[in-house]
Design a protein around this motif. Structure first.
Motif, PDB file in Angstrom:
ATOM      1  N   ALA A   8      -1.835  -9.997   1.836  1.00  0.00           N
ATOM      2  CA  ALA A   8      -1.459 -10.483   0.500  1.00  0.00           C
ATOM      3  C   ALA A   8      -2.685 -10.799  -0.338  1.00  0.00           C
ATOM      4  O   ALA A   8      -2.737 -10.476  -1.529  1.00  0.00           O
ATOM      5  CB  ALA A   8      -0.561 -11.715   0.638  1.00  0.00           C
ATOM      6  N   ARG A   9      -3.678 -11.421   0.261  1.00  0.00           N
ATOM      7  CA  ARG A   9      -4.904 -11.748  -0.489  1.00  0.00           C
ATOM      8  C   ARG A   9      -5.622 -10.476  -0.938  1.00  0.00           C
ATOM      9  O   ARG A   9      -6.121 -10.399  -2.062  1.00  0.00           O
ATOM     10  CB  ARG A   9      -5.824 -12.608   0.375  1.00  0.00           C
ATOM     11  N   ASP A  10      -5.692  -9.498  -0.056  1.00  0.00           N
ATOM     12  CA  ASP A  10      -6.345  -8.238  -0.421  1.00  0.00           C
ATOM     13  C   ASP A  10      -5.624  -7.551  -1.579  1.00  0.00           C
ATOM     14  O   ASP A  10      -6.256  -7.017  -2.496  1.00  0.00           O
ATOM     15  CB  ASP A  10      -6.385  -7.304   0.791  1.00  0.00           C
ATOM     16  N   LEU A  11      -4.313  -7.565  -1.544  1.00  0.00           N
ATOM     17  CA  LEU A  11      -3.543  -6.915  -2.599  1.00  0.00           C
ATOM     18  C   LEU A  11      -3.663  -7.668  -3.917  1.00  0.00           C
ATOM     19  O   LEU A  11      -3.748  -7.063  -4.996  1.00  0.00           O
ATOM     20  CB  LEU A  11      -2.081  -6.796  -2.184  1.00  0.00           C
ATOM     21  N   ALA A  12      -3.684  -8.990  -3.862  1.00  0.00           N
ATOM     22  CA  ALA A  12      -3.827  -9.783  -5.082  1.00  0.00           C
ATOM     23  C   ALA A  12      -5.181  -9.526  -5.735  1.00  0.00           C
ATOM     24  O   ALA A  12      -5.316  -9.571  -6.967  1.00  0.00           O
ATOM     25  CB  ALA A  12      -3.661 -11.263  -4.766  1.00  0.00           C
ATOM     26  N   ALA A  13      -6.187  -9.247  -4.911  1.00  0.00           N
ATOM     27  CA  ALA A  13      -7.531  -8.986  -5.442  1.00  0.00           C
ATOM     28  C   ALA A  13      -7.654  -7.603  -6.071  1.00  0.00           C
ATOM     29  O   ALA A  13      -8.687  -7.284  -6.665  1.00  0.00           O
ATOM     30  CB  ALA A  13      -8.556  -9.138  -4.326  1.00  0.00           C
ATOM     31  N   SER A  14      -6.621  -6.779  -5.947  1.00  0.00           N
ATOM     32  CA  SER A  14      -6.698  -5.415  -6.493  1.00  0.00           C
ATOM     33  C   SER A  14      -6.652  -5.397  -8.010  1.00  0.00           C
ATOM     34  O   SER A  14      -7.021  -4.398  -8.627  1.00  0.00           O
ATOM     35  CB  SER A  14      -5.536  -4.579  -5.949  1.00  0.00           C
ATOM     36  N   GLY A  15      -6.161  -6.478  -8.630  1.00  0.00           N
ATOM     37  CA  GLY A  15      -6.061  -6.526 -10.075  1.00  0.00           C
ATOM     38  C   GLY A  15      -4.808  -5.908 -10.637  1.00  0.00           C
ATOM     39  O   GLY A  15      -4.685  -5.745 -11.861  1.00  0.00           O
ATOM     40  N   ALA A  16      -3.846  -5.562  -9.785  1.00  0.00           N
ATOM     41  CA  ALA A  16      -2.615  -4.943 -10.261  1.00  0.00           C
ATOM     42  C   ALA A  16      -1.773  -5.944 -11.054  1.00  0.00           C
ATOM     43  O   ALA A  16      -1.704  -7.127 -10.709  1.00  0.00           O
ATOM     44  CB  ALA A  16      -1.815  -4.413  -9.078  1.00  0.00           C
TER      45      ALA A  16
END
Length: 368
Positions: free
Chosen positions: A172-180
Protein backbone atom coordinates in the motif's frame (compact mmCIF):
# COMPACT_ATOMS: atom_id res chain seq x y z
CA UNK A 1 87.60 -36.43 -114.07
CA UNK A 2 87.31 -33.04 -112.59
CA UNK A 3 87.04 -33.00 -108.79
CA UNK A 4 83.89 -31.31 -107.57
CA UNK A 5 84.39 -27.79 -106.49
CA UNK A 6 84.02 -27.71 -102.79
CA UNK A 7 82.87 -24.14 -102.95
CA UNK A 8 79.80 -25.22 -104.87
CA UNK A 9 78.50 -27.51 -102.11
CA UNK A 10 77.45 -24.93 -99.57
CA UNK A 11 75.87 -22.83 -102.22
CA UNK A 12 73.99 -25.76 -103.61
CA UNK A 13 73.00 -26.89 -100.17
CA UNK A 14 72.01 -23.39 -99.18
CA UNK A 15 70.01 -22.94 -102.36
CA UNK A 16 68.27 -26.23 -101.89
CA UNK A 17 67.57 -25.37 -98.31
CA UNK A 18 66.42 -21.96 -99.28
CA UNK A 19 64.26 -23.31 -102.04
CA UNK A 20 62.82 -26.16 -99.93
CA UNK A 21 61.96 -24.25 -96.73
CA UNK A 22 58.89 -22.32 -97.93
CA UNK A 23 57.41 -25.39 -99.53
CA UNK A 24 57.85 -27.43 -96.41
CA UNK A 25 56.42 -24.70 -94.16
CA UNK A 26 53.48 -24.24 -96.48
CA UNK A 27 52.71 -27.91 -96.46
CA UNK A 28 52.95 -28.03 -92.70
CA UNK A 29 50.70 -25.00 -92.37
CA UNK A 30 48.20 -26.56 -94.74
CA UNK A 31 48.26 -29.75 -92.66
CA UNK A 32 47.76 -27.86 -89.39
CA UNK A 33 44.86 -25.84 -90.84
CA UNK A 34 43.15 -28.95 -92.04
CA UNK A 35 43.70 -30.59 -88.63
CA UNK A 36 42.31 -27.57 -86.80
CA UNK A 37 39.24 -27.52 -88.99
CA UNK A 38 38.67 -31.22 -88.39
CA UNK A 39 39.07 -30.73 -84.61
CA UNK A 40 36.66 -27.76 -84.62
CA UNK A 41 34.11 -29.75 -86.61
CA UNK A 42 34.50 -32.61 -84.13
CA UNK A 43 34.04 -30.29 -81.16
CA UNK A 44 30.98 -28.75 -82.77
CA UNK A 45 29.52 -32.20 -83.27
CA UNK A 46 30.23 -33.10 -79.61
CA UNK A 47 29.40 -29.78 -77.90
CA UNK A 48 25.55 -29.94 -77.71
CA UNK A 49 25.41 -33.31 -75.93
CA UNK A 50 28.13 -32.26 -73.48
CA UNK A 51 26.34 -29.01 -72.61
CA UNK A 52 23.08 -30.85 -72.11
CA UNK A 53 24.74 -33.38 -69.85
CA UNK A 54 26.29 -30.62 -67.76
CA UNK A 55 22.93 -28.81 -67.54
CA UNK A 56 21.20 -32.00 -66.49
CA UNK A 57 23.79 -32.58 -63.77
CA UNK A 58 23.32 -28.99 -62.55
CA UNK A 59 19.58 -29.48 -62.35
CA UNK A 60 20.02 -32.68 -60.37
CA UNK A 61 22.43 -31.00 -57.95
CA UNK A 62 20.73 -29.27 -54.92
CA UNK A 63 20.94 -25.50 -55.21
CA UNK A 64 19.95 -22.68 -52.77
CA UNK A 65 16.38 -22.60 -54.06
CA UNK A 66 15.86 -26.31 -53.66
CA UNK A 67 17.50 -26.78 -50.27
CA UNK A 68 15.65 -26.66 -46.95
CA UNK A 69 12.05 -27.30 -48.05
CA UNK A 70 11.08 -28.22 -44.47
CA UNK A 71 12.31 -24.90 -43.07
CA UNK A 72 10.55 -23.02 -45.86
CA UNK A 73 7.28 -24.84 -45.15
CA UNK A 74 7.54 -24.21 -41.41
CA UNK A 75 8.18 -20.50 -42.01
CA UNK A 76 5.08 -20.23 -44.17
CA UNK A 77 3.00 -22.10 -41.60
CA UNK A 78 4.22 -19.80 -38.84
CA UNK A 79 3.26 -16.72 -40.84
CA UNK A 80 -0.17 -18.10 -41.63
CA UNK A 81 -0.74 -19.09 -38.01
CA UNK A 82 -0.10 -15.54 -36.80
CA UNK A 83 -1.98 -13.92 -39.67
CA UNK A 84 -5.05 -16.14 -39.27
CA UNK A 85 -5.02 -16.57 -35.48
CA UNK A 86 -8.60 -15.30 -35.24
CA UNK A 87 -9.73 -18.23 -37.40
CA UNK A 88 -8.22 -20.88 -35.15
CA UNK A 89 -11.21 -22.74 -33.69
CA UNK A 90 -11.66 -22.56 -29.94
CA UNK A 91 -13.07 -26.02 -29.41
CA UNK A 92 -13.19 -27.79 -26.10
CA UNK A 93 -9.56 -26.95 -25.34
CA UNK A 94 -9.79 -23.26 -26.32
CA UNK A 95 -6.78 -23.51 -28.59
CA UNK A 96 -7.60 -20.15 -30.15
CA UNK A 97 -7.49 -18.28 -26.83
CA UNK A 98 -4.29 -20.06 -25.85
CA UNK A 99 -2.55 -19.02 -29.07
CA UNK A 100 -3.78 -15.43 -28.79
CA UNK A 101 -2.67 -15.12 -25.17
CA UNK A 102 0.94 -15.82 -26.09
CA UNK A 103 0.82 -14.59 -29.68
CA UNK A 104 3.70 -12.07 -29.36
CA UNK A 105 6.06 -14.88 -28.38
CA UNK A 106 5.47 -16.73 -31.64
CA UNK A 107 7.88 -14.29 -33.24
CA UNK A 108 10.72 -16.06 -31.45
CA UNK A 109 10.23 -19.09 -33.70
CA UNK A 110 11.71 -17.01 -36.51
CA UNK A 111 15.17 -17.32 -34.93
CA UNK A 112 15.56 -21.13 -35.12
CA UNK A 113 14.01 -21.11 -38.58
CA UNK A 114 16.53 -18.49 -39.69
CA UNK A 115 19.35 -20.56 -38.21
CA UNK A 116 18.06 -23.59 -40.11
CA UNK A 117 17.89 -21.62 -43.35
CA UNK A 118 21.49 -20.48 -42.92
CA UNK A 119 22.65 -23.98 -42.00
CA UNK A 120 21.03 -25.44 -45.10
CA UNK A 121 22.00 -22.40 -47.19
CA UNK A 122 18.41 -22.30 -48.32
CA UNK A 123 17.35 -19.22 -50.24
CA UNK A 124 13.77 -20.51 -50.33
CA UNK A 125 13.57 -20.77 -46.53
CA UNK A 126 15.11 -17.32 -46.11
CA UNK A 127 12.56 -15.76 -48.44
CA UNK A 128 9.71 -17.66 -46.77
CA UNK A 129 10.68 -16.08 -43.44
CA UNK A 130 9.62 -12.70 -44.83
CA UNK A 131 5.99 -13.73 -44.26
CA UNK A 132 6.11 -14.35 -40.46
CA UNK A 133 8.36 -11.35 -39.90
CA UNK A 134 5.98 -9.09 -41.83
CA UNK A 135 2.92 -10.44 -40.02
CA UNK A 136 4.54 -10.10 -36.60
CA UNK A 137 5.60 -6.53 -37.28
CA UNK A 138 2.12 -5.63 -38.52
CA UNK A 139 0.62 -7.02 -35.31
CA UNK A 140 3.13 -5.85 -32.73
CA UNK A 141 5.62 -3.54 -34.39
CA UNK A 142 3.80 -0.50 -33.06
CA UNK A 143 4.46 -1.63 -29.49
CA UNK A 144 8.22 -1.42 -29.97
CA UNK A 145 8.29 2.37 -30.03
CA UNK A 146 7.63 4.83 -27.22
CA UNK A 147 4.27 6.48 -27.89
CA UNK A 148 4.00 8.43 -24.65
CA UNK A 149 3.32 12.17 -24.72
CA UNK A 150 3.35 14.81 -22.00
CA UNK A 151 0.32 16.67 -20.72
CA UNK A 152 -1.87 14.25 -18.74
CA UNK A 153 -4.71 15.54 -16.54
CA UNK A 154 -5.24 12.41 -14.45
CA UNK A 155 -3.04 9.50 -13.40
CA UNK A 156 -4.65 6.11 -12.79
CA UNK A 157 -3.09 2.89 -11.52
CA UNK A 158 -4.22 -0.68 -10.99
CA UNK A 159 -2.77 -3.66 -9.17
CA UNK A 160 -3.68 -7.21 -8.28
CA UNK A 161 -2.12 -7.09 -4.83
CA UNK A 162 -2.22 -10.86 -4.42
CA UNK A 163 -4.16 -12.79 -1.82
CA UNK A 164 -0.92 -14.33 -0.56
CA UNK A 165 0.89 -10.98 -0.30
CA UNK A 166 3.02 -11.19 2.87
CA UNK A 167 3.26 -7.40 3.29
CA UNK A 168 -0.01 -5.63 2.38
CA UNK A 169 0.97 -2.50 4.29
CA UNK A 170 4.26 -2.21 2.41
CA UNK A 171 2.49 -2.73 -0.91
CA UNK A 172 0.00 0.00 0.00
CA UNK A 173 2.80 2.44 0.82
CA UNK A 174 4.56 1.71 -2.46
CA UNK A 175 1.37 2.27 -4.43
CA UNK A 176 0.54 5.50 -2.59
CA UNK A 177 4.01 6.79 -3.49
CA UNK A 178 3.28 6.28 -7.20
CA UNK A 179 1.43 9.60 -7.38
CA UNK A 180 -1.71 8.09 -8.91
CA UNK A 181 -4.95 10.04 -8.52
CA UNK A 182 -7.01 6.85 -8.79
CA UNK A 183 -5.86 3.48 -7.48
CA UNK A 184 -7.75 0.27 -8.26
CA UNK A 185 -6.89 -2.87 -6.29
CA UNK A 186 -7.92 -6.46 -6.85
CA UNK A 187 -7.66 -9.61 -4.76
CA UNK A 188 -8.15 -7.85 -1.44
CA UNK A 189 -8.61 -10.42 1.32
CA UNK A 190 -10.75 -9.75 4.42
CA UNK A 191 -7.62 -9.89 6.56
CA UNK A 192 -5.69 -7.43 4.40
CA UNK A 193 -8.52 -4.96 3.83
CA UNK A 194 -8.01 -2.97 7.08
CA UNK A 195 -4.28 -2.71 6.33
CA UNK A 196 -4.87 -1.26 2.88
CA UNK A 197 -7.49 1.15 4.20
CA UNK A 198 -5.22 2.36 6.98
CA UNK A 199 -2.14 2.88 4.80
CA UNK A 200 -3.96 4.50 1.88
CA UNK A 201 -6.20 6.81 3.92
CA UNK A 202 -3.51 9.50 4.17
CA UNK A 203 -3.19 9.82 0.40
CA UNK A 204 -6.69 8.94 -0.73
CA UNK A 205 -9.58 10.46 1.25
CA UNK A 206 -12.21 8.62 -0.80
CA UNK A 207 -12.52 4.91 -1.34
CA UNK A 208 -14.97 2.07 -1.89
CA UNK A 209 -14.53 -1.68 -1.55
CA UNK A 210 -16.90 -4.29 -2.92
CA UNK A 211 -15.99 -7.88 -2.27
CA UNK A 212 -12.37 -8.38 -3.29
CA UNK A 213 -11.93 -5.19 -5.36
CA UNK A 214 -11.58 -1.58 -4.30
CA UNK A 215 -11.05 1.94 -5.64
CA UNK A 216 -9.10 4.67 -3.80
CA UNK A 217 -9.32 8.25 -5.05
CA UNK A 218 -8.03 11.76 -4.38
CA UNK A 219 -11.31 12.99 -5.92
CA UNK A 220 -14.87 12.52 -4.65
CA UNK A 221 -16.66 9.27 -5.51
CA UNK A 222 -20.38 8.72 -6.01
CA UNK A 223 -22.84 6.20 -7.42
CA UNK A 224 -20.69 3.26 -6.37
CA UNK A 225 -22.16 -0.19 -6.87
CA UNK A 226 -21.08 -3.75 -7.56
CA UNK A 227 -21.04 -5.11 -11.10
CA UNK A 228 -22.10 -8.69 -11.68
CA UNK A 229 -19.32 -10.60 -13.43
CA UNK A 230 -20.78 -13.97 -12.50
CA UNK A 231 -18.64 -14.51 -9.41
CA UNK A 232 -19.17 -14.34 -5.65
CA UNK A 233 -18.13 -12.53 -3.57
CA UNK A 234 -18.33 -9.52 -5.93
CA UNK A 235 -15.23 -9.04 -8.02
CA UNK A 236 -16.19 -5.89 -9.93
CA UNK A 237 -17.48 -2.44 -9.09
CA UNK A 238 -18.47 0.78 -10.77
CA UNK A 239 -18.05 4.34 -9.44
CA UNK A 240 -18.33 7.91 -10.68
CA UNK A 241 -15.29 10.12 -10.09
CA UNK A 242 -15.87 13.89 -9.93
CA UNK A 243 -13.04 15.44 -11.94
CA UNK A 244 -12.49 19.07 -12.88
CA UNK A 245 -13.45 18.19 -16.43
CA UNK A 246 -16.68 16.41 -15.50
CA UNK A 247 -17.76 12.95 -14.31
CA UNK A 248 -15.69 9.90 -15.13
CA UNK A 249 -17.11 6.37 -14.90
CA UNK A 250 -14.57 3.92 -13.46
CA UNK A 251 -14.88 0.14 -13.49
CA UNK A 252 -12.65 -2.10 -11.40
CA UNK A 253 -12.78 -5.81 -12.22
CA UNK A 254 -11.09 -9.09 -11.44
CA UNK A 255 -12.36 -11.75 -13.83
CA UNK A 256 -12.26 -15.49 -13.29
CA UNK A 257 -8.97 -17.31 -13.41
CA UNK A 258 -7.77 -19.32 -16.38
CA UNK A 259 -6.42 -22.81 -15.95
CA UNK A 260 -4.14 -24.50 -18.47
CA UNK A 261 -4.02 -28.30 -18.46
CA UNK A 262 -2.04 -30.34 -21.00
CA UNK A 263 -4.97 -32.71 -21.46
CA UNK A 264 -7.97 -30.45 -20.99
CA UNK A 265 -6.44 -27.42 -22.65
CA UNK A 266 -7.28 -23.90 -21.50
CA UNK A 267 -10.26 -23.61 -19.14
CA UNK A 268 -11.81 -20.17 -19.64
CA UNK A 269 -15.57 -20.55 -19.15
CA UNK A 270 -15.73 -18.52 -15.94
CA UNK A 271 -13.45 -15.80 -17.32
CA UNK A 272 -15.31 -15.60 -20.61
CA UNK A 273 -18.68 -15.26 -18.92
CA UNK A 274 -17.33 -12.43 -16.78
CA UNK A 275 -15.87 -10.71 -19.83
CA UNK A 276 -19.26 -10.74 -21.54
CA UNK A 277 -20.97 -9.36 -18.42
CA UNK A 278 -18.39 -6.59 -18.08
CA UNK A 279 -18.72 -5.72 -21.78
CA UNK A 280 -22.49 -5.47 -21.34
CA UNK A 281 -22.09 -3.17 -18.33
CA UNK A 282 -19.74 -0.86 -20.22
CA UNK A 283 -22.06 -0.85 -23.22
CA UNK A 284 -24.92 0.26 -20.97
CA UNK A 285 -22.82 2.99 -19.31
CA UNK A 286 -24.38 6.40 -20.07
CA UNK A 287 -21.22 8.36 -19.28
CA UNK A 288 -19.15 8.92 -22.39
CA UNK A 289 -15.89 8.93 -20.39
CA UNK A 290 -15.03 5.48 -19.07
CA UNK A 291 -11.95 3.83 -17.55
CA UNK A 292 -11.73 0.07 -16.93
CA UNK A 293 -8.96 -1.13 -14.60
CA UNK A 294 -8.32 -4.64 -13.45
CA UNK A 295 -6.91 -8.09 -13.71
CA UNK A 296 -8.88 -9.51 -16.62
CA UNK A 297 -6.89 -12.76 -16.75
CA UNK A 298 -6.45 -12.31 -20.47
CA UNK A 299 -4.76 -10.17 -23.09
CA UNK A 300 -6.52 -7.72 -25.39
CA UNK A 301 -5.63 -10.04 -28.30
CA UNK A 302 -7.82 -12.78 -26.84
CA UNK A 303 -11.09 -13.20 -28.76
CA UNK A 304 -12.96 -13.54 -25.46
CA UNK A 305 -12.62 -9.76 -25.00
CA UNK A 306 -13.83 -8.72 -28.44
CA UNK A 307 -17.08 -7.42 -26.97
CA UNK A 308 -15.14 -5.22 -24.54
CA UNK A 309 -12.21 -4.12 -26.70
CA UNK A 310 -14.67 -3.08 -29.40
CA UNK A 311 -15.80 -0.30 -27.03
CA UNK A 312 -12.59 0.72 -25.26
CA UNK A 313 -8.91 1.14 -26.12
CA UNK A 314 -5.80 -0.20 -24.45
CA UNK A 315 -3.60 2.54 -22.99
CA UNK A 316 -0.55 0.35 -23.52
CA UNK A 317 -1.19 0.06 -27.23
CA UNK A 318 -2.08 3.74 -27.56
CA UNK A 319 0.55 5.38 -25.37
CA UNK A 320 2.89 2.75 -23.95
CA UNK A 321 6.45 1.68 -24.62
CA UNK A 322 6.87 -2.03 -25.21
CA UNK A 323 4.53 -4.90 -24.42
CA UNK A 324 4.01 -4.02 -20.76
CA UNK A 325 3.78 -7.65 -19.64
CA UNK A 326 2.52 -7.94 -16.05
CA UNK A 327 2.35 -11.62 -15.14
CA UNK A 328 4.05 -13.43 -13.54
CA UNK A 329 6.01 -10.69 -11.84
CA UNK A 330 9.25 -12.69 -11.74
CA UNK A 331 9.31 -13.22 -15.51
CA UNK A 332 6.31 -11.57 -17.18
CA UNK A 333 5.05 -13.29 -20.33
CA UNK A 334 1.61 -11.73 -20.78
CA UNK A 335 -0.21 -8.48 -20.06
CA UNK A 336 -3.35 -9.61 -18.26
CA UNK A 337 -3.67 -6.50 -16.07
CA UNK A 338 -5.35 -3.85 -18.15
CA UNK A 339 -6.24 -0.17 -18.30
CA UNK A 340 -8.85 0.43 -20.99
CA UNK A 341 -10.44 3.79 -21.81
CA UNK A 342 -13.23 5.43 -23.74
CA UNK A 343 -13.81 9.16 -24.22
CA UNK A 344 -10.43 10.19 -22.79
CA UNK A 345 -6.99 10.40 -24.39
CA UNK A 346 -4.16 8.11 -23.19
CA UNK A 347 -0.97 10.13 -22.94
CA UNK A 348 1.35 7.60 -21.34
CA UNK A 349 1.36 4.07 -19.93
CA UNK A 350 3.97 2.31 -17.83
CA UNK A 351 4.65 -0.37 -15.23
CA UNK A 352 5.18 0.49 -11.58
CA UNK A 353 7.91 -1.21 -9.54
CA UNK A 354 7.22 -4.75 -8.37
CA UNK A 355 5.64 -5.39 -5.00
CA UNK A 356 5.22 -8.64 -3.06
CA UNK A 357 2.42 -9.65 -5.44
CA UNK A 358 2.79 -12.07 -8.35
CA UNK A 359 1.49 -9.31 -10.66
CA UNK A 360 3.15 -6.05 -11.67
CA UNK A 361 1.22 -2.78 -11.13
CA UNK A 362 0.14 -0.76 -14.17
CA UNK A 363 -0.33 3.00 -14.53
CA UNK A 364 -1.41 5.49 -17.17
CA UNK A 365 -1.69 9.24 -17.72
CA UNK A 366 -4.99 10.40 -19.21
CA UNK A 367 -6.08 13.69 -20.74
CA UNK A 368 -9.38 15.19 -21.87
Amino acid sequence: MRRPDTADTPATTGAAATAGTPATAGAAASGETAGSADTLRTRRRRTPPAVLRRAARALRRPDPWRRGPVFAALALLLGLLMALHARIPGGAKNAGSLVETFLPWFGLFVLPLLAGALWRRSAAAAVALVLPVTVWLSLFGGLLTDKSRPGSDLTVAGHNVGAANPDPAGTARDLAASGADLLALQEITPAAKPLYEAELAKTYPYHTVRGTVGLWSRLPLSDTRPVDVMMQPPRALRATVATERGPLAVYVAHLGSVRVNPRAGMSTAQRDGGAQALAAAVAAEPNERVVVLGDLNGTVDDRAFDGLTGQVRSVQEEAGNGFGFTWPAGFPVARIDQILVRGVEPRSAWLLPATDSDHLPVAAGLAW
